[in-house]
Enzyme design. Structure first.
Site, PDB file in Angstrom:
ATOM      1  N   ASP A  92       8.360  25.473  37.068  1.00 10.89           N
ATOM      2  CA  ASP A  92       9.132  24.745  38.077  1.00 10.89           C
ATOM      3  C   ASP A  92      10.610  24.632  37.727  1.00 10.89           C
ATOM      4  O   ASP A  92      11.029  24.929  36.602  1.00 10.89           O
ATOM      5  CB  ASP A  92       8.524  23.353  38.307  1.00 10.89           C
ATOM      6  CG  ASP A  92       8.146  22.643  37.004  1.00 10.89           C
ATOM      7  OD1 ASP A  92       8.673  23.028  35.945  1.00 10.89           O
ATOM      8  OD2 ASP A  92       7.326  21.708  37.061  1.00 10.89           O
ATOM      9  N   ASN A 118       1.372  10.744  36.955  1.00  9.01           N
ATOM     10  CA  ASN A 118       0.575  10.640  38.187  1.00  9.01           C
ATOM     11  C   ASN A 118      -0.413  11.798  38.303  1.00  9.01           C
ATOM     12  O   ASN A 118      -0.988  12.022  39.366  1.00  9.01           O
ATOM     13  CB  ASN A 118       1.502  10.610  39.410  1.00  9.01           C
ATOM     14  CG  ASN A 118       2.338  11.880  39.539  1.00  9.01           C
ATOM     15  OD1 ASN A 118       2.309  12.745  38.659  1.00  9.01           O
ATOM     16  ND2 ASN A 118       3.068  12.008  40.620  1.00  9.01           N
ATOM     17  N   HIS A 164       0.344  15.001  37.993  1.00  8.96           N
ATOM     18  CA  HIS A 164       0.868  16.274  38.522  1.00  8.96           C
ATOM     19  C   HIS A 164       0.793  17.378  37.454  1.00  8.96           C
ATOM     20  O   HIS A 164       0.808  17.106  36.258  1.00  8.96           O
ATOM     21  CB  HIS A 164       2.282  16.124  39.111  1.00  8.96           C
ATOM     22  CG  HIS A 164       3.393  15.933  38.147  1.00  8.96           C
ATOM     23  ND1 HIS A 164       4.577  15.323  38.471  1.00  8.96           N
ATOM     24  CD2 HIS A 164       3.531  16.291  36.836  1.00  8.96           C
ATOM     25  CE1 HIS A 164       5.378  15.324  37.427  1.00  8.96           C
ATOM     26  NE2 HIS A 164       4.766  15.894  36.417  1.00  8.96           N
ATOM     27  N   GLU A 212       2.598  17.464  43.287  1.00 12.18           N
ATOM     28  CA  GLU A 212       2.415  16.018  43.343  1.00 12.18           C
ATOM     29  C   GLU A 212       1.095  15.684  44.046  1.00 12.18           C
ATOM     30  O   GLU A 212       0.477  16.550  44.674  1.00 12.18           O
ATOM     31  CB  GLU A 212       3.599  15.399  44.098  1.00 12.18           C
ATOM     32  CG  GLU A 212       4.971  15.696  43.472  1.00 12.18           C
ATOM     33  CD  GLU A 212       5.254  14.900  42.191  1.00 12.18           C
ATOM     34  OE1 GLU A 212       4.305  14.549  41.454  1.00 12.18           O
ATOM     35  OE2 GLU A 212       6.442  14.653  41.914  1.00 12.18           O
TER      36      GLU A 212
HETATM   37  P1  PGA Z   1       6.270  15.085  29.748  1.00 13.23           P
HETATM   38  O1  PGA Z   1       6.045  15.632  31.216  1.00 13.23           O
HETATM   39  O2  PGA Z   1       5.865  16.170  28.830  1.00 13.23           O
HETATM   40  O3  PGA Z   1       7.747  14.810  29.696  1.00 13.23           O
HETATM   41  O4  PGA Z   1       5.420  13.861  29.606  1.00 13.23           O
HETATM   42  C1  PGA Z   1       4.842  16.209  31.544  1.00 13.23           C
HETATM   43  C2  PGA Z   1       4.843  16.546  33.024  1.00 13.23           C
HETATM   44  O5  PGA Z   1       5.402  15.775  33.823  1.00 13.23           O
HETATM   45  O6  PGA Z   1       4.258  17.585  33.386  1.00 13.23           O
END
Ligand code: PGA
Length: 255
Positions: free
Chosen positions: A81, A150, A152, A157
């Site tokens: 992404d 959440n 994702h 999302e």
């Molecule tokens: P993080 O993010 O490694 O900063 O916890 C993970 C994500 O949002 O996929």
């Protein structure tokens, strides 16, 4: 390389879950899978993730790949992404994250390291082209994924269809809350391009990594509930090609 040191191997809803005593053992194992893939198939297509979780992983990969006899010279990488509206060289872009944490430290040909272009004038078209690029290359051999608070994966999302392809997404409030720390107040982009859940699911092997207490609740929801569109990572449940690699803290509510 090293002997596997997971403390527990679980099978939850048909999904393999490895729990490690500490993140360092976890990342060694996760890197071992990557080196194995590269040695078996030097022109492998590797799906990469960003986020705080992956910084120690990339550090390990870049410091060890040579001594492990692996090379990225013929490989291609595809990141999941990018934020819409950021120039590639902006401090907060995932282009910059990847260059800083990995690409500048390994022997990959820069033409073969792909990240969606969030600065494109036509992000929808960029998403369609990116999806085509992945399939033209023959799909992803090994995909690494982190998990958002959440649930994702990439920037897919809650409520994203499990069949989705690469698309433009409006980021959720939870994600904006989670990632605003990297941007000035009110500066976090609201849109992103993400590889779709359907695209992710086509990967030949998927490794999901979560570390730290803050992920314990979402990890439990993913691995003990039913696949459910409100939790995008639950799309991975029950697939034989998926492995969750967790440290003891993120696995605290399931062990
Ligand atoms: P993080 O993010 O490694 O900063 O916890 C993970 C994500 O949002 O996929």
């Amino acid at each position: 390389m090293h002997k596997t040191k997971y403390v527990k191997e679980l099978n939850l809803q048909g999904t393999k879950v490895l729990v490690y005593g500490n993140p360092s053992d976890l990342f060694k194992d996760a890197a071992k899978e990557l080196f194995k893939t590269l040695k078996r198939k030097p022109a492998a297509n590797i799906g990469l993730a960003t986020g705080a979780t992956f910084i120690p992983f990339y550090k390990l990969v870049s410091s060890r790949y040579k001594s492990e006899g692996a090379s990225f010279r013929k490989a291609s990488t595809f990141n999941l992404d990018e934020y819409v509206g950021l120039e590639k060289d902006s401090k907060e872009s995932y282009h910059t994250y990847m260059r800083t944490n990995l690409f500048s430290k390994i022997d990959i040909n820069s033409r073969n390291s792909h990240v969606p272009d969030g600065s494109s004038k036509d992000p929808e078209m960029e998403a369609t082209d990116y999806e085509r690029k992945i399939s033209r290359h023959g799909g992803i051999d090994i995909q690494y994924l982190g998990i958002g608070m959440n649930g994702h994966i990439g920037f897919n999302e809650p409520k994203t269809p499990f069949s989705s392809k690469t698309h433009v997404v409006t980021l959720s409030r939870a994600t904006i809350r989670q990632n605003s720390r990297y941007f000035g107040k009110g500066k976090m982009p609201r849109l992103a391009i993400t590889v779709g859940i359907g695209t992710i699911l086509k990967s030949r092997k998927i490794i999901v990594i979560a570390t730290g207490n803050s992920k314990a609740r979402i990890v439990k929801k993913i691995l003990t509930g039913r696949p459910n569109k409100l939790i995008p990572a639950s799309a991975l449940i029950g697939s034989r090609n998926v492995t969750f690699m967790l440290d003891k803290n993120s696995a605290a509510l399931i062990i």
